[in-house]
Motif scaffolding. Structure first.
Motif, short mmCIF file in Angstrom:
data_model
loop_
_atom_site.label_atom_id
_atom_site.label_comp_id
_atom_site.label_asym_id
_atom_site.label_seq_id
_atom_site.Cartn_x
_atom_site.Cartn_y
_atom_site.Cartn_z
N PRO A 29 -31.90 8.60 9.48
CA PRO A 29 -32.96 8.08 10.35
C PRO A 29 -34.05 9.12 10.54
CG PRO A 29 -31.06 8.77 11.68
CD PRO A 29 -30.72 9.07 10.24
N SER A 30 -35.31 8.68 10.58
CA SER A 30 -36.41 9.59 10.87
C SER A 30 -37.33 8.91 11.88
CB SER A 30 -37.14 9.96 9.58
OG SER A 30 -37.67 8.82 8.96
N TYR A 31 -38.52 9.45 12.08
CA TYR A 31 -39.43 8.91 13.11
C TYR A 31 -39.51 7.39 13.06
CZ TYR A 31 -41.48 13.66 13.02
OH TYR A 31 -41.69 15.01 13.05
N LYS A 64 -38.53 5.50 9.89
CA LYS A 64 -37.88 5.01 8.67
C LYS A 64 -36.37 5.21 8.79
CE LYS A 64 -41.87 4.88 6.17
NZ LYS A 64 -42.79 5.07 7.29
N MET A 101 -35.40 12.96 15.63
CA MET A 101 -34.49 13.02 14.47
C MET A 101 -34.00 14.46 14.29
SD MET A 101 -37.34 12.59 11.48
CE MET A 101 -38.62 13.77 11.15
#
Lengths: 326, 225
Positions: free
Chosen positions: B49-51, B53, B129
């Protein structure tokens, strides 16, 4: 009872390698470590999966047992213990030095008996990068987060997450029954590496995309288990050289502002903000990592469906090779 | 909630939650992440997981893009499994030895070191993240007054524990590593602990982090590296 205990202690004491020379980048690896991307740990694991699997199969160890992976110059290991078999896979020059200083040239893809006092000197990989060393009974190691893989940058894995260093010892399990096994195997040469479009494919000029898929790119010395840096015709970004940091996968071809592509490999940073031109297909990964610095490589664009089929073929071929070993 | 799903290579799904970076979009990413973590869909090997996406990697021998995409679209997101956010206080020492970029920041913002530090310490930050290197938290959002770009030429080595600023975010370098963030201080405590396999990360996505300033003598007392 007492004598049995004594003999076990003696076995532990007497069956080990003394690392005479650690080599450039020798680490314990296995099939890789899953489910930790979200904290920043990549898969790691053996770079060339096929040669890793062959090393374990030839020596009659379990499929996911740890091996020593080395790059360019490998380790030199002096053995103390009972007679047992070893196997080296890849395209590797090595020799066995006996107690009386006689030297015997080593042969890859076959079991070799080693005796107390022998030194295995892994001199170099030949026109390739990685080689694998397995030993009957296996190395005496503990799993870290479910895997024997080493991630150097996070110091995670066996051997406290470090490379092999001069002077250290490597403990061994009891050997299995000795075998005489040999595999006729030649690592295939590559014409090109196949690539699927990345999520930022349209960030690059039409001419640059044409260049990338028609011209040759040279692998530079600034390449390791984290990534492979390429030199060649500069790739022009027409949109933005930065994206918001997001997850990455191995095989990703990212292009920073300088226009020189970097292919992310098994120990890559898990998040990054450079545009992704493409991703190398899974079936070509083993071949990709074996391309040595100075060599040139060509890329070819293919569709997802074709990549999935090529992976099936790759898997079938691997199984056929492994099944030949009995 | 997912705006678009495409393939990233032949062994990963790229789930796009939108262009913006804010707490609302990131919370959606984290909800998917937490649901998938317990769901254990066949073949899934990693979740990133990122900001805004979520990347899902899978074993190509066990599943494929089309199968997994369908499963993700049909996935019921469990709102009850929402992450129990922790409030974490992190000591930071901004002695000249540690605040490697402060002189440049003073000039750039036309503010004194103590003013910049005060603005930084004033807010608590949301963890969007973790990653790049193991355990590195990406925190935000820092005050607009102290936002700036990455260094033009990244450092080859940023010391472990360094606290850096870039755009609307701040981070902590959990290992010595190359990096281009603007360094304002250093924390003596370990943010990533590889020997604690149940909770290696001190800071996890969804947590709230507040920094408090310590002096050099305290820094050495708390030092855990």
């Amino acid at each position: 009872m007492k004598s049995k205990k004594m003999s076990i202690t003696n076995f532990m004491k007497n069956n080990y390698f003394q690392v005479v020379r650690g080599g450039l980048n020798s680490t314990f690896q296995d099939n890789g470590r899953e489910n930790l991307y979200h904290i920043g740990l990549p898969f790691s694991g053996a770079m060339d999966k096929r040669n890793y699997l062959i090393a374990n199969k030839l020596i009659n160890n379990n499929e996911k047992d740890p091996v020593i992976e080395f790059a360019f110059q490998g380790p030199s290991l002096k053995y103390f213990g009972v007679t047992r078999d070893i196997v080296i896979t890849g395209n590797v020059n090595f020799k066995i030095i006996k107690n009386d200083n006689t030297e015997h040239l080593g042969e890859c893809y076959r079991t070799i008996k080693i005796y107390d006092g022998d030194t295995i000197d892994i001199i170099s990989t030949n026109k390739s990068v990685y080689g694998y060393f397995s030993i009957s009974g296996g190395f005496k190691l503990s799993k870290v987060w479910g895997s024997f893989s080493t991630t150097l940058r996070a110091k995670v894995g066996p051997n406290n997450g470090n490379k092999l260093i001069n002077g250290q010892e490597i403990k061994l399990n009891e050997p299995k029954e000795s075998l005489d096994r040999k595999l006729d195997f030649i690592n295939s040469n590559i014409e090109f590496i196949r690539v699927i479009k990345g999520t930022n494919f349209d960030y690059f000029s039409e001419q640059s995309l044409k260049d990338f898929f028609s011209k040759k790119y040279q692998v530079t010395k600034l390449s390791d288990r984290m990534g492979m840096r390429l030199e060649g015709t500069k790739l022009i970004n027409i949109k933005s050289t930065n994206i918001k940091s997001e997850g990455l996968v191995k095989g990703t071809i990212q292009v920073p502002a300088d226009g020189k592509p970097i292919i992310l490999l098994s120990d890559h940073g898990t998040l990054g903000g450079y545009p992704k031109l493409g991703v190398v297909i899974s079936a070509d990964y083993d071949k990709l990592v074996q391309i040595p610095p100075g060599s040139k490589v060509k890329f070819k664009e293919i569709e997802l469906k074709d990549a999935e089929n090529l992976y099936k073929i790759y898997n079938m071929e691997t199984n056929n090779i492994l099944n030949k070993i009995i | 909630m997912i705006k678009n799903i495409v393939n990233l290579g032949d062994a990963a799904l790229y789930c796009d939650f939108g262009h913006e970076v804010n707490k609302d979009i990131n919370s959606k990413v984290i909800r998917y992440f937490n649901t998938l973590k317990y769901k254990k869909l066949k073949g899934v090997t990693n979740l990133s997981p990122s900001y805004n996406k979520l990347i899902i990697t899978y074993n190509l021998s066990e599943t494929s893009f089309n199968i997994l995409k369908k499963e993700i679209i049909e996935l019921e997101i469990n709102d009850n499994k929402e992450y129990n956010s922790q409030k974490i206080n992190i000591p930071i020492c901004c002695d000249d030895e540690f605040s490697l970029d402060i002189k440049r920041l003073e000039k750039k913002f036309n503010k004194s070191k103590s003013e910049i530090i005060k603005i930084f310490l004033n807010k608590s930050y949301f963890c969007y993240m973790t990653g790049f290197v193991a355990g590195m938290p990406f925190l935000g959002d820092i005050d607009k007054i102290i936002q700036l770009n990455r260094l033009e030429t990244p450092r080859v080595k940023v010391p472990k524990g360094s606290v850096g600023l870039t755009e609307q975010f701040c981070n902590v370098y959990t290992f010595e590593s190359p990096g281009g963030w603007n360094i304002i201080g250093n924390t003596p405590i370990n943010i990533f602990n590889p020997s604690d396999h149940n909770k290696p990360n001190l800071i996890n996505p969804g947590d709230e982090v507040k920094f408090y300033e310590i002096q050099k003598n305290e820094y050495h007392k708390l030092y855990e590296k």
